[in-house]
Design a protein around this motif. Sequence first.
Motif, PDB file in Angstrom:
ATOM      1  N   ASN A  13     -18.511  52.286 -45.090  1.00 12.19           N
ATOM      2  CA  ASN A  13     -18.904  53.695 -44.986  1.00 12.19           C
ATOM      3  C   ASN A  13     -20.251  53.855 -44.295  1.00 12.19           C
ATOM      4  O   ASN A  13     -20.485  54.818 -43.558  1.00 12.19           O
ATOM      5  CB  ASN A  13     -18.952  54.326 -46.381  1.00 12.19           C
ATOM      6  N   ALA A  14     -21.157  52.890 -44.567  1.00 18.27           N
ATOM      7  CA  ALA A  14     -22.491  52.960 -43.962  1.00 18.27           C
ATOM      8  C   ALA A  14     -22.438  52.768 -42.458  1.00 18.27           C
ATOM      9  O   ALA A  14     -23.181  53.414 -41.700  1.00 18.27           O
ATOM     10  CB  ALA A  14     -23.407  51.922 -44.597  1.00 18.27           C
ATOM     11  N   THR A  15     -21.562  51.877 -41.995  1.00 20.63           N
ATOM     12  CA  THR A  15     -21.510  51.558 -40.564  1.00 20.63           C
ATOM     13  C   THR A  15     -20.579  52.469 -39.775  1.00 20.63           C
ATOM     14  O   THR A  15     -20.679  52.538 -38.549  1.00 20.63           O
ATOM     15  CB  THR A  15     -21.064  50.098 -40.363  1.00 20.63           C
ATOM     16  N   ASN A  16     -19.718  53.172 -40.485  1.00 19.73           N
ATOM     17  CA  ASN A  16     -18.709  53.990 -39.803  1.00 19.73           C
ATOM     18  C   ASN A  16     -19.216  55.408 -39.543  1.00 19.73           C
ATOM     19  O   ASN A  16     -18.623  56.402 -39.964  1.00 19.73           O
ATOM     20  CB  ASN A  16     -17.421  54.018 -40.634  1.00 19.73           C
ATOM     21  N   THR A  17     -20.347  55.506 -38.855  1.00 18.11           N
ATOM     22  CA  THR A  17     -20.888  56.808 -38.465  1.00 18.11           C
ATOM     23  C   THR A  17     -21.281  56.741 -36.994  1.00 18.11           C
ATOM     24  O   THR A  17     -21.550  55.658 -36.452  1.00 18.11           O
ATOM     25  CB  THR A  17     -22.128  57.187 -39.298  1.00 18.11           C
ATOM     26  N   ASP A  18     -21.343  57.885 -36.369  1.00 17.55           N
ATOM     27  CA  ASP A  18     -21.717  57.917 -34.953  1.00 17.55           C
ATOM     28  C   ASP A  18     -23.142  57.420 -34.758  1.00 17.55           C
ATOM     29  O   ASP A  18     -23.445  56.721 -33.780  1.00 17.55           O
ATOM     30  CB  ASP A  18     -21.591  59.345 -34.411  1.00 17.55           C
ATOM     31  N   GLU A  19     -24.043  57.764 -35.696  1.00 13.79           N
ATOM     32  CA  GLU A  19     -25.442  57.367 -35.560  1.00 13.79           C
ATOM     33  C   GLU A  19     -25.593  55.851 -35.639  1.00 13.79           C
ATOM     34  O   GLU A  19     -26.383  55.251 -34.896  1.00 13.79           O
ATOM     35  CB  GLU A  19     -26.292  58.038 -36.645  1.00 13.79           C
ATOM     36  N   TYR A  20     -24.843  55.235 -36.551  1.00 10.73           N
ATOM     37  CA  TYR A  20     -24.924  53.775 -36.682  1.00 10.73           C
ATOM     38  C   TYR A  20     -24.297  53.119 -35.446  1.00 10.73           C
ATOM     39  O   TYR A  20     -24.817  52.130 -34.919  1.00 10.73           O
ATOM     40  CB  TYR A  20     -24.202  53.319 -37.947  1.00 10.73           C
ATOM     41  N   THR A  41     -33.049  56.386 -47.995  1.00 12.71           N
ATOM     42  CA  THR A  41     -33.089  57.166 -46.755  1.00 12.71           C
ATOM     43  C   THR A  41     -34.512  57.505 -46.324  1.00 12.71           C
ATOM     44  O   THR A  41     -34.698  58.296 -45.409  1.00 12.71           O
ATOM     45  CB  THR A  41     -32.294  58.470 -46.915  1.00 12.71           C
ATOM     46  N   PRO A  69     -30.959  56.738 -38.320  1.00 11.85           N
ATOM     47  CA  PRO A  69     -30.230  56.428 -39.556  1.00 11.85           C
ATOM     48  C   PRO A  69     -30.923  55.454 -40.501  1.00 11.85           C
ATOM     49  O   PRO A  69     -30.473  55.286 -41.632  1.00 11.85           O
ATOM     50  CB  PRO A  69     -28.911  55.833 -39.036  1.00 11.85           C
TER      51      PRO A  69
END
Length: 516
Positions: A13-20, A41, A69
Amino acid sequence: MVGGDVESIQLANATNTDEYAQNFNQYNDIRLAYSIARGYTGRTTNIAILDAGLDSWHGSAVAAIASGPIAPNATVTSYKIAYNMDFIPYSEIGDTIASASDANIYNASWSVPMRATELHSRQQLINLTDENFVNQLSNAVERDAIFVWAAGNDSSSQSSALSALPVVMPELHGHFINVVAWDSETQSLADYSNACGITSDWCITAPGTNLDTGKSIATGTSFAAPIVSAALAVIREAFPYMQASEITELLFETARDLGTPGVDAIYGHGMLDLERATRPVGAPLVPLENGTWQTLQPARVSGVIAHNIKNANPQFAYFDKYGRAFNTDISNIISVKNPGQGFHRLRAPDDINIAKFGNIKMGLTETDLELGDSFMDTAGPDWFGFIGMSNEFDIGRVTLSQNARVTFGTPRITKNSLINNFSNIYTASLGVDATIGNWTFGISVPDTIVGGEMNLRLPIGRANNGAIIYNNYTIDMRGRPSIEYSISYKSITASFVDNPYGTDEFFILTRGRIAF
């Protein structure tokens, strides 16, 4: 276990973002996913960007990385100290540092052509810059701020002279980090980056090549520095009671070693590592209210107590070598210490009978039902008072006997225990035997706690000012009884004990007498 508190789904979940995804390899190099999964954060931290302002490409790129992020909830404020890369006078930069008095972290993504080895004295620094600039650096240290400085992009074996400020300003030690740039594609020091050189003791490595700011691609030690600034915000949020010197030491100790083993002139302490920095370092410790600490080891306590503590699930925190508090499930560090009926009968001294009235006896008996060790240490076994009654009946060839007893007393604790005190504890036992010739068959309930409480005073964390927070818990000591089944032939007895909370027992005892 490394990252043992983080589930794979949390990392996903932490890596599955556009920012990451924008800087996936670079963020993986610093193991950012772990600090995100742990919920940090950067909130409550103020980062001052001393740069060319948000109306410049350089200043906006540095600010974008600092507010990305890694620490999205940190407060990032840009302070303009350059116009078209022409810097304002150092005296005015000093005023800017003073005006950002609420900053916890100052990010300086700029350098000078002069090398670190050319800076020799404080007076030389004042002559080259300005006395107000130097004084405001010192004043920021008194506010417990941290300076993060870019090493420079000259492909030199030595960083910029400004990265060597602690050489001539010893008060900056613990408040200053020099940052060299890593190339995530070549997995080595970036070819443009200066090396740590003589700054190695306060130097760290972070990704600085091909960073996507969302508007452009940035490369340079200027952009490795705000990655470190954001990481500092993460540590400050997670452990707000840590001083600047502790935070920088933590970041250096937990850095992942690169190049020559140990601190070296190229990578300094190594790669910034947010997984290591946000988990415990060193042996876990438990603070006691008497001011002492003991190493956290699994505590073994008697079955009913272990069960009741786990059932209550009190909050509990242990501490690492930096005094950082980490919450844990107390069930993971409490194990059952069986009463051991067989061994107890072999070891226990005879009861001390004080008075007898017909089939009623009173006296003292030894009990280990409240035994515990480690941070649940007790001073037992204890002597409890008892009142017992026994009866015997003959029915033909069968002799029936019955024994019942109630005990009472207050267990003792040690000074190295998180058990605050016990109330009076009451136990009861009951047994029935049937004897036919040389054979005896029995069923009994060994001593079982039927009343009483244990009071725990457990550490649960630290306040923002560093004070250890304790909480009181009252544990009901009552529990389900064990049941013992036995069969005896003459002097030999075989028993099976069904323990509801611990390991069942089977034992054989024999008794004899030797006369001389």
